[in-house]
Write an enzyme that holds these catalytic residues in place. Structure first.
Site, PDB file in Angstrom:
ATOM      1  N   ASN A 153       0.797  -1.229   0.000  1.00 16.60           N
ATOM      2  CA  ASN A 153       0.000   0.000   0.000  1.00 16.60           C
ATOM      3  C   ASN A 153       0.828   1.277   0.000  1.00 16.60           C
ATOM      4  O   ASN A 153       0.315   2.342  -0.286  1.00 16.60           O
ATOM      5  CB  ASN A 153      -0.947   0.012   1.208  1.00 16.60           C
ATOM      6  N   GLN A 181      -5.007  -3.930  -1.684  1.00 15.85           N
ATOM      7  CA  GLN A 181      -4.609  -2.981  -2.741  1.00 15.85           C
ATOM      8  C   GLN A 181      -4.546  -3.655  -4.112  1.00 15.85           C
ATOM      9  O   GLN A 181      -4.371  -2.973  -5.123  1.00 15.85           O
ATOM     10  CB  GLN A 181      -3.249  -2.348  -2.423  1.00 15.85           C
ATOM     11  N   HIS A 203     -13.612  -0.052   0.662  1.00 12.11           N
ATOM     12  CA  HIS A 203     -13.451   1.389   0.398  1.00 12.11           C
ATOM     13  C   HIS A 203     -12.267   1.726  -0.503  1.00 12.11           C
ATOM     14  O   HIS A 203     -12.067   2.876  -0.861  1.00 12.11           O
ATOM     15  CB  HIS A 203     -13.416   2.185   1.706  1.00 12.11           C
ATOM     16  N   THR A 239     -25.088  -9.201  13.339  1.00  6.54           N
ATOM     17  CA  THR A 239     -26.021  -8.908  12.241  1.00  6.54           C
ATOM     18  C   THR A 239     -25.257  -8.271  11.085  1.00  6.54           C
ATOM     19  O   THR A 239     -24.492  -7.337  11.280  1.00  6.54           O
ATOM     20  CB  THR A 239     -27.144  -7.976  12.742  1.00  6.54           C
ATOM     21  N   CYS A 328      -3.160   5.008   6.654  1.00  3.62           N
ATOM     22  CA  CYS A 328      -3.827   4.255   7.716  1.00  3.62           C
ATOM     23  C   CYS A 328      -3.115   4.477   9.047  1.00  3.62           C
ATOM     24  O   CYS A 328      -3.692   4.284  10.092  1.00  3.62           O
ATOM     25  CB  CYS A 328      -3.843   2.764   7.393  1.00  3.62           C
TER      26      CYS A 328
END
Ligand SMILES: Cc1ncc(COP(=O)(O)O)c(C=O)c1O
Length: 387
Positions: A153, A181, A203, A239, A328
């Site tokens: 990345n 990536q 994302h 869930t 990140c």
């Protein structure tokens, strides 16, 4: 001021219009819980099952091999800790990884050392590629899991995953690859390459943040990290985030369908950006191997003596968004563990700027970035004023 230019697509991408459109009904009338037996629940279950099929199809996998997660970080933790905990009783203690893995892998591996694992990091070449003969030595005959990211990345280097996966399998180890990536940039086919576990995140490909998946090859046992539900075959209770799963499936299909065209677009812009910068700043250093062995969306450049933190701020003031190393971990602009691992000096690592291109990036944007970047370098070196 000129339009802002976002050049940080390795950090995150905007949600695609098609993805948002696919998700919207699941925030409205199709709001059911897939575990409920009534019509609302059944409707959500059908949509979830279909989405699982579609994501599986994108990876050459079967639906029962896909487990949805809250993103790449959780998927990497399941991949490392879930497989380690399932295997530790077998007496194989080593977990092999590269020192350039994302922290989601590195810190999960480190965490496993508190549970009896032995962490073993494999040597890298200065090009940012795994040294295959060293990898074979590192595996030895006591490795439980080996984990090598497909695309880095920070510097975009591509690892020889087919060869490394086969080596790990031959040594009796499970093989995991972090493909966060790589997905949408490289053809990923679970039928062709013998990885056991593979992780992806939404994302980075135009889906929302907070959704990802782990591919777990049929027959591979993992111990769940969470407890308290039967969702995702008990491997990831809770869930399901139905709307995000639907968006992820749409984004994955688009990324796979458009991959070749998208890569050609990204590679052309990346080459243009690098050439323009090198023409104006000849002593700039591009980290990692040659462009042919790097994913097309990432370039990581240092200009000796020009500190990355002030460069990032100056670029931001001019409407250009890039990052230093990996976003990140940003907020803290600490020296990159990736650049350190491939032998880049601390001074040069402290000058590194990662620029990552996306589908909406244009030639005009790249030209402007190169112009502003080189003007800022000249300014930092006291040679000119930049406006
Ligand atoms: C290679 C790699 N692995 C894992 C992650 C973590 O993914 P997420 O942000 O979905 O938790 C990232 C994010 O940048 C990444 O680039």
């Amino acid at each position: 001021m000129a339009d802002p230019i976002y050049l940080d697509h390795a950090a995150t991408t905007p949600v695609r219009a098609e993805v948002l459109e696919a998700m919207l009904p699941f925030f409205g009338p199709r709001f059911g819980n897939p575990s409920s037996v009534h019509r609302w629940g059944r409707d959500a279950r059908t949509a979830l099952d279909e989405a699982r099929e579609r994501v599986a199809h994108c990876l050459g996998a079967s639906a029962d091999e896909i487990c949805f997660t809250s993103g790449g970080t959780e998927a990497d933790n399941i991949a490392i800790l879930g497989t380690w905990r399932a295997r530790r009783a077998e007496g194989r203690r080593a977990i092999v990884a590269t020192p350039i893995e994302h922290k989601a892998v590195l810190e999960a591996v480190h965490h496993a050392t508190h549970e009896g694992a032995e962490e073993r990091l494999c040597a890298m070449t200065a090009d940012g590629v795994v040294d295959e003969s060293k990898f074979a030595e590192t595996l030895a005959d006591d490795t439980a899991i080996a984990s090598v990211m497909w695309v880095n990345n920070e510097i975009g280097t591509i690892q020889p995953i087919a060869a490394l996966a086969s080596m790990a399998k031959n040594a009796g180890a499970l093989f995991h690859t972090d493909a966060v990536q790589a997905f949408g940039k490289i053809d990923i086919d679970a039928r062709a390459i013998p990885f056991d576990v593979l992780t992806i995140s939404g994302h980075k490909i135009g889906a929302p943040k907070g959704i990802g998946a782990v591919f777990i090859r049929r027959g591979t046992i993992i111990e769940p990290l969470f407890h308290g539900g039967a969702q995702d075959r008990g491997r990831r209770p809770g869930t399901e985030n139905v709307a995000a799963v639907i968006g992820f499936a749409r984004a994955a299909e688009l990324a796979v369908a458009e991959r070749e065209q998208e890569c050609a677009h990204l590679a052309a812009l990346r080459t243009r950006l690098e050439e323009l910068i090198l023409a104006r700043v000849p002593d700039a250093v591009i980290h990692g191997c040659g462009a042919a062995h790097r994913a097309p969306h990432i370039t990581n450049i240092s200009v000796p003596g020009v500190d990355s933190e002030s460069m990032l701020m100056a670029l931001d003031l001019r409407g250009i968004g890039c990052s230093a190393g990996s976003a990140c971990q940003s907020g803290s602009v600490s020296p990159s563990h990736v650049l350190h691992a491939i032998g880049v000096s601390p001074d040069l690592a402290g000058a590194a700027i990662r620029m990552s291109i996306g589908s909406l990036t244009t030639e005009a944007a790249v030209d402007r970035v190169a112009e502003v970047f080189s003007a800022l370098v000249a300014k930092a070196r006291g040679m000119a004023q930049v406006h």
